[in-house]
Motif scaffolding. Sequence first.
Motif, short mmCIF file in Angstrom:
data_model
loop_
_atom_site.label_atom_id
_atom_site.label_comp_id
_atom_site.label_asym_id
_atom_site.label_seq_id
_atom_site.Cartn_x
_atom_site.Cartn_y
_atom_site.Cartn_z
N GLU A 65 -13.49 -6.51 28.34
CA GLU A 65 -12.32 -5.65 28.15
C GLU A 65 -12.74 -4.20 27.95
O GLU A 65 -12.11 -3.28 28.46
CB GLU A 65 -11.48 -6.14 26.96
CG GLU A 65 -10.23 -5.36 26.71
CD GLU A 65 -9.20 -5.44 27.84
OE1 GLU A 65 -8.42 -4.49 27.97
OE2 GLU A 65 -9.19 -6.44 28.57
N GLU A 66 -13.81 -3.97 27.22
CA GLU A 66 -14.32 -2.62 26.99
C GLU A 66 -14.87 -2.03 28.29
O GLU A 66 -14.66 -0.85 28.58
CB GLU A 66 -15.38 -2.63 25.90
CG GLU A 66 -14.81 -2.97 24.54
CD GLU A 66 -15.86 -3.29 23.49
OE1 GLU A 66 -15.54 -3.15 22.29
OE2 GLU A 66 -16.99 -3.67 23.84
N TYR B 258 -2.07 -0.14 30.89
CA TYR B 258 -1.97 -0.08 29.43
C TYR B 258 -0.56 0.28 28.97
O TYR B 258 -0.39 0.73 27.84
CB TYR B 258 -2.98 0.92 28.88
CG TYR B 258 -4.40 0.39 28.89
CD1 TYR B 258 -4.88 -0.38 27.84
CD2 TYR B 258 -5.24 0.64 29.96
CE1 TYR B 258 -6.17 -0.88 27.86
CE2 TYR B 258 -6.54 0.13 29.99
CZ TYR B 258 -6.98 -0.62 28.94
OH TYR B 258 -8.26 -1.14 28.96
N ARG C 173 -13.81 -2.84 31.20
CA ARG C 173 -12.60 -2.56 31.99
C ARG C 173 -12.06 -1.16 31.69
O ARG C 173 -11.58 -0.47 32.58
CB ARG C 173 -11.54 -3.63 31.69
CG ARG C 173 -10.39 -3.59 32.65
CD ARG C 173 -9.40 -4.73 32.38
NE ARG C 173 -8.09 -4.16 32.50
CZ ARG C 173 -7.14 -4.21 31.60
NH1 ARG C 173 -7.33 -4.86 30.48
NH2 ARG C 173 -5.99 -3.64 31.79
N MET C 174 -12.17 -0.74 30.44
CA MET C 174 -11.74 0.60 30.05
C MET C 174 -12.60 1.65 30.77
O MET C 174 -12.08 2.65 31.26
CB MET C 174 -11.87 0.75 28.53
CG MET C 174 -11.45 2.05 27.99
SD MET C 174 -9.67 2.16 27.96
CE MET C 174 -9.48 3.85 27.51
N ILE D 12 -11.84 -1.52 21.01
CA ILE D 12 -13.13 -1.07 21.55
C ILE D 12 -14.08 -0.86 20.39
O ILE D 12 -13.66 -0.51 19.29
CB ILE D 12 -12.97 0.20 22.43
CG1 ILE D 12 -14.20 0.43 23.27
CG2 ILE D 12 -12.57 1.40 21.61
CD1 ILE D 12 -13.96 1.19 24.53
N SER E 185 0.51 -0.96 25.66
CA SER E 185 -0.32 -0.51 24.54
C SER E 185 0.02 0.90 24.07
O SER E 185 -0.51 1.35 23.07
CB SER E 185 -1.80 -0.55 24.93
OG SER E 185 -2.18 -1.86 25.26
N VAL F 232 -6.21 0.40 21.80
CA VAL F 232 -7.15 -0.42 22.56
C VAL F 232 -8.22 -0.94 21.61
O VAL F 232 -8.60 -0.24 20.68
CB VAL F 232 -7.76 0.39 23.73
CG1 VAL F 232 -8.57 1.55 23.25
CG2 VAL F 232 -8.58 -0.48 24.65
N LEU G 16 -11.63 2.44 34.35
CA LEU G 16 -10.47 3.29 34.59
C LEU G 16 -10.87 4.74 34.89
O LEU G 16 -10.09 5.50 35.42
CB LEU G 16 -9.55 3.29 33.36
CG LEU G 16 -8.85 1.98 33.01
CD1 LEU G 16 -8.06 2.15 31.72
CD2 LEU G 16 -7.94 1.52 34.13
N LEU H 49 -10.83 10.15 32.66
CA LEU H 49 -9.57 9.41 32.72
C LEU H 49 -8.52 10.42 33.16
O LEU H 49 -8.12 11.30 32.39
CB LEU H 49 -9.24 8.82 31.34
CG LEU H 49 -8.02 7.92 31.26
CD1 LEU H 49 -8.27 6.62 32.01
CD2 LEU H 49 -7.67 7.63 29.82
#
Length: 192
Positions: free
Chosen positions: A104-105, A140, A107-108, A160, A143, A158, A111, A118
């Motif tokens: 998941e981290e 997101y 995946r950030m 992280i 979120s 998020v 982005l 970003l």
Amino acid sequence: MCIFKMRGEVMWFVIQVRSGMERDMMLQYQRIVPKSILKDSFTPEFEYMKRYKGAWHKEKNLLFPGYIFVRTDDPTVLYQALKSVIGLSKILDMGGELIPLTKEEVRMIELLDHDRVLRMSRGYIKDHKVYIKEGPLKSYETSIKKVDRHKRKAWFEVEIFGRMMYVCAGLEIPEKFNTIENAMGEIYGKTI
């Protein structure tokens, strides 16, 4: 001593440094640690809009102040090399063992664009809910905890570094619909 189960696999890790020293520390790592060990290092940024001199300008700021992301396939050697760096605050580890970022981290990180930024997202608000039409925040939407339409920023939650964080990102919201009728009128070009 660090023991790693995934030796040879390229993994992402995070190093905590004093805020304001991120770029200097990253350059120091790149000078000291061989490229065969330190595959990549960067400080992610986010793009946002700021108004000055009567116009809107794109600006950048650190996405995670105080953190540097590094990638390696030999965490043991990297850990030893980084311990000798002056000004290092903390390698995010657990009991002397480096902790790789979770899927998941990572995946950030995915982005971010090729410049590790970003980019701005665009969306609208309908019945007090944020919808993202384009940009990296699209995944997101649920979120997002706060939106400042005037500053063109959004804060989303998020997980992280093993904890929940509020992260700031650029978000332009040119449209706001309070009811379904107003939204339909805007979609079909009619003012209700």
